[in-house]
Design a protein around this motif. Sequence first.
Motif, PDB file in Angstrom:
ATOM      1  N   LYS A 211       9.206  -2.443 -16.438  1.00  0.00           N
ATOM      2  CA  LYS A 211       8.390  -1.228 -16.430  1.00  0.00           C
ATOM      3  C   LYS A 211       7.407  -1.169 -15.261  1.00  0.00           C
ATOM      4  CE  LYS A 211       8.580  -0.547 -21.440  1.00  0.00           C
ATOM      5  NZ  LYS A 211       7.776  -0.364 -22.680  1.00  0.00           N
ATOM      6  N   LEU A 212       7.352  -2.199 -14.436  1.00  0.00           N
ATOM      7  CA  LEU A 212       6.422  -2.214 -13.304  1.00  0.00           C
ATOM      8  C   LEU A 212       6.826  -1.144 -12.282  1.00  0.00           C
ATOM      9  CD1 LEU A 212       4.068  -3.552 -11.736  1.00  0.00           C
ATOM     10  CD2 LEU A 212       5.783  -5.063 -10.695  1.00  0.00           C
ATOM     11  N   ARG A 213       5.901  -0.296 -11.921  1.00  0.00           N
ATOM     12  CA  ARG A 213       6.169   0.760 -10.947  1.00  0.00           C
ATOM     13  C   ARG A 213       5.989   0.205  -9.522  1.00  0.00           C
ATOM     14  NH1 ARG A 213       6.111   5.918 -13.226  1.00  0.00           N
ATOM     15  NH2 ARG A 213       5.620   5.919 -15.469  1.00  0.00           N
ATOM     16  N   SER A 214       6.868  -0.711  -9.163  1.00  0.00           N
ATOM     17  CA  SER A 214       6.728  -1.384  -7.870  1.00  0.00           C
ATOM     18  C   SER A 214       6.953  -0.431  -6.701  1.00  0.00           C
ATOM     19  CB  SER A 214       7.713  -2.551  -7.782  1.00  0.00           C
ATOM     20  OG  SER A 214       9.040  -2.098  -7.948  1.00  0.00           O
ATOM     21  N   ARG A 215       7.859   0.518  -6.868  1.00  0.00           N
ATOM     22  CA  ARG A 215       8.117   1.452  -5.774  1.00  0.00           C
ATOM     23  C   ARG A 215       6.866   2.261  -5.448  1.00  0.00           C
ATOM     24  NH1 ARG A 215      11.963   6.105  -7.304  1.00  0.00           N
ATOM     25  NH2 ARG A 215      10.004   6.765  -8.266  1.00  0.00           N
ATOM     26  N   ASN A 216       6.165   2.723  -6.463  1.00  0.00           N
ATOM     27  CA  ASN A 216       4.942   3.501  -6.239  1.00  0.00           C
ATOM     28  C   ASN A 216       3.905   2.665  -5.494  1.00  0.00           C
ATOM     29  OD1 ASN A 216       6.444   5.090  -7.888  1.00  0.00           O
ATOM     30  ND2 ASN A 216       4.842   5.513  -9.387  1.00  0.00           N
ATOM     31  N   ALA A 217       3.751   1.406  -5.927  1.00  0.00           N
ATOM     32  CA  ALA A 217       2.756   0.543  -5.286  1.00  0.00           C
ATOM     33  C   ALA A 217       3.130   0.259  -3.834  1.00  0.00           C
ATOM     34  CB  ALA A 217       2.623  -0.767  -6.069  1.00  0.00           C
ATOM     35  N   VAL A 218       4.396  -0.049  -3.580  1.00  0.00           N
ATOM     36  CA  VAL A 218       4.831  -0.360  -2.220  1.00  0.00           C
ATOM     37  C   VAL A 218       4.693   0.862  -1.318  1.00  0.00           C
ATOM     38  CG1 VAL A 218       6.844  -0.970  -0.820  1.00  0.00           C
ATOM     39  CG2 VAL A 218       6.358  -2.235  -2.912  1.00  0.00           C
ATOM     40  N   GLU A 219       5.076   2.023  -1.806  1.00  0.00           N
ATOM     41  CA  GLU A 219       4.986   3.222  -0.976  1.00  0.00           C
ATOM     42  C   GLU A 219       3.532   3.628  -0.731  1.00  0.00           C
ATOM     43  OE1 GLU A 219       7.391   6.149  -2.843  1.00  0.00           O
ATOM     44  OE2 GLU A 219       9.281   5.299  -2.099  1.00  0.00           O
ATOM     45  N   THR A 220       2.645   3.325  -1.688  1.00  0.00           N
ATOM     46  CA  THR A 220       1.220   3.583  -1.459  1.00  0.00           C
ATOM     47  C   THR A 220       0.689   2.713  -0.325  1.00  0.00           C
ATOM     48  OG1 THR A 220       0.885   4.183  -3.779  1.00  0.00           O
ATOM     49  CG2 THR A 220      -1.062   3.552  -2.521  1.00  0.00           C
ATOM     50  N   VAL A 221       1.082   1.438  -0.326  1.00  0.00           N
ATOM     51  CA  VAL A 221       0.672   0.544   0.758  1.00  0.00           C
ATOM     52  C   VAL A 221       1.263   1.003   2.082  1.00  0.00           C
ATOM     53  CG1 VAL A 221       0.813  -1.819   1.623  1.00  0.00           C
ATOM     54  CG2 VAL A 221       0.362  -1.413  -0.792  1.00  0.00           C
ATOM     55  N   ALA A 222       2.538   1.437   2.062  1.00  0.00           N
ATOM     56  CA  ALA A 222       3.169   1.926   3.293  1.00  0.00           C
ATOM     57  C   ALA A 222       2.458   3.168   3.815  1.00  0.00           C
ATOM     58  CB  ALA A 222       4.643   2.225   3.034  1.00  0.00           C
ATOM     59  N   LEU A 223       2.064   4.059   2.899  1.00  0.00           N
ATOM     60  CA  LEU A 223       1.336   5.258   3.305  1.00  0.00           C
ATOM     61  C   LEU A 223      -0.010   4.895   3.906  1.00  0.00           C
ATOM     62  CD1 LEU A 223       1.184   8.347   3.367  1.00  0.00           C
ATOM     63  CD2 LEU A 223       0.217   8.277   1.065  1.00  0.00           C
ATOM     64  N   ALA A 224      -0.696   3.917   3.306  1.00  0.00           N
ATOM     65  CA  ALA A 224      -1.976   3.468   3.859  1.00  0.00           C
ATOM     66  C   ALA A 224      -1.779   2.855   5.241  1.00  0.00           C
ATOM     67  CB  ALA A 224      -2.616   2.453   2.915  1.00  0.00           C
ATOM     68  N   GLY A 225      -0.679   2.131   5.427  1.00  0.00           N
ATOM     69  CA  GLY A 225      -0.394   1.561   6.742  1.00  0.00           C
ATOM     70  C   GLY A 225      -0.148   2.637   7.787  1.00  0.00           C
ATOM     71  N   LEU A 226       0.600   3.679   7.417  1.00  0.00           N
ATOM     72  CA  LEU A 226       0.838   4.781   8.347  1.00  0.00           C
ATOM     73  C   LEU A 226      -0.468   5.500   8.688  1.00  0.00           C
ATOM     74  CD1 LEU A 226       4.098   6.279   6.791  1.00  0.00           C
ATOM     75  CD2 LEU A 226       3.903   4.899   8.868  1.00  0.00           C
ATOM     76  N   LEU A 227      -1.319   5.682   7.681  1.00  0.00           N
ATOM     77  CA  LEU A 227      -2.610   6.320   7.925  1.00  0.00           C
ATOM     78  C   LEU A 227      -3.458   5.461   8.854  1.00  0.00           C
ATOM     79  CD1 LEU A 227      -4.658   8.548   7.307  1.00  0.00           C
ATOM     80  CD2 LEU A 227      -5.373   7.231   5.304  1.00  0.00           C
ATOM     81  N   GLY A 228      -3.421   4.139   8.636  1.00  0.00           N
ATOM     82  CA  GLY A 228      -4.177   3.241   9.506  1.00  0.00           C
ATOM     83  C   GLY A 228      -3.692   3.298  10.946  1.00  0.00           C
ATOM     84  N   CYS A 229      -2.363   3.363  11.128  1.00  0.00           N
ATOM     85  CA  CYS A 229      -1.809   3.463  12.490  1.00  0.00           C
ATOM     86  C   CYS A 229      -2.244   4.765  13.155  1.00  0.00           C
ATOM     87  CB  CYS A 229      -0.294   3.370  12.437  1.00  0.00           C
ATOM     88  SG  CYS A 229       0.336   1.741  11.981  1.00  0.00           S
ATOM     89  N   SER A 230      -2.259   5.846  12.389  1.00  0.00           N
ATOM     90  CA  SER A 230      -2.686   7.119  12.979  1.00  0.00           C
ATOM     91  C   SER A 230      -4.172   7.114  13.306  1.00  0.00           C
ATOM     92  CB  SER A 230      -2.368   8.272  12.022  1.00  0.00           C
ATOM     93  OG  SER A 230      -3.112   8.146  10.814  1.00  0.00           O
TER      94      SER A 230
END
Length: 487
Positions: free
Chosen positions: A181-200
């Motif tokens: 039941k762990l929503r790992s995809r949501n957590a990973v994509e949130t981190v990826a989104l934060a990384g993209l925001l940081g790069c921008s």
Amino acid sequence: MSTSLLFLIVIALGIVGWFLGNWRARASVGGKTSALHSRPGYYGAYVLLWTTLPAVFLIIVWNVLSPIAVSSLVTAKLPENIQNGPEQARALTMSTVRMIENGLSKLSPEDLDKTADPATDVKALLMSKGAPLAVTPEPFAVDAARYQLTLKNSSQLLLTLSSIGLAALGLAFALFQVSPKLRSRNAVETVALAGLLGCSMVAILTTLGIVLSMLFESIHFFSIVPIQNFLFGTVWDPRFSSAGSGSGGGGEFGLLPLLWGTLYISIVALLVAVPVGLFSAVYMSEYASRGVRMTAKPLLEILAGIPTIVYGFFALITFGPLLRDLGAHVGLSISATSVLTAGLIMGVMLIPFVSSLSDDIINAVPQSLREGSYGLGATQSETIKRVILPAALPGIVGAILLAASRAIGETMIVVLAAGIAPNLTLNPFEPVTTITVKIVSQLTGDLEFNSPQTLVAFALGLTLFVFTLALNIYALYIVRKYREQYE
């Protein structure tokens, strides 16, 4: 353990965590991956992120703060007269301590123990081990260096244990969290989104840092030299003073000769690059056969790969003297280093910026526009003039803007082909100079950093930034105005 090796260990633990997370996710559902909330790879990535991110963050923060803390502790060990003395003397002492510490780091433990004896000649000992010192160190400097070396070694050991322990803890925690039941995809994509925001944000923060650094130093400069004298002055004569002389005043810092030289050379360069580049783009995209295009375009783009110093040497040795001799034959006095020399050579350099980008933009115009024009009875030349070029105008303006920005920021060609004389003249046969050349010259040499001769470089940089920003804003206005017409 070095920081780079520590990074590799943490990354290796993260890779191990990825495999373990993937395996645990599959095992938790007996291999029936459809029962998982996310794909197994997301569970592996979840464990990898928990393993690496906290440890990497700790390593980065530690390496930023640790030198500051070590320097503060070592400074506190220095004698009172140095701690309370002038800043320059304290900085010189700390520089000597760092030199000694670098030498002590190369010694064996037995030799390091010898340095604690006041009778030991530390300079001779370090020289015998291949770490020579330029000065004979004072005993307190040797003690401070030993203390600094001890602090650094202790700090690195503590960092190693902490980061590896934190990575292992994150690995264990993430593995414990893995469940169907762990929503790992949501957590990973949130981190990826934060990384993209940081790069921008990197580009935005870098621009902000550049602007603020120029702004603060420019304010310092304008507290010494009135801003009206800088903006409207017609004489550039900074009157350099050597560091430590205390004669930082005097001099005239008129911007107009430098601004005029920058604009004059850029205009001449664009008068060469824009027509040649644009006509080349039209020919390659609309008239040339495929074979000619495949040959001509790469040959044109080679010009963009030639270093600017090579263009400068060509202008100084060949083209400038050629113009001077040709002018002498027709009765004109043309200097070998002049606006015309620099502008023509720079224009040749800018041709690929205009031609290559304009060619790609013209090719991007929909074929339906051409066919509609031909269907109404227009010829090919009329279609190019009345349909294709207006439709491609926003992109062509962007290409010209890129070429203009490149021309305004050029330095080496101007130094060698136009000279360094700040002249306010309309004669294209005379030498001038630009803002970028003077920025380099003002920051080169043995000068006090707080003198107006040095601070004026920041005022020049801020002026150039405001000018190019205004140019970009105007270009965006043109692009938006005509783009609405064809969308």
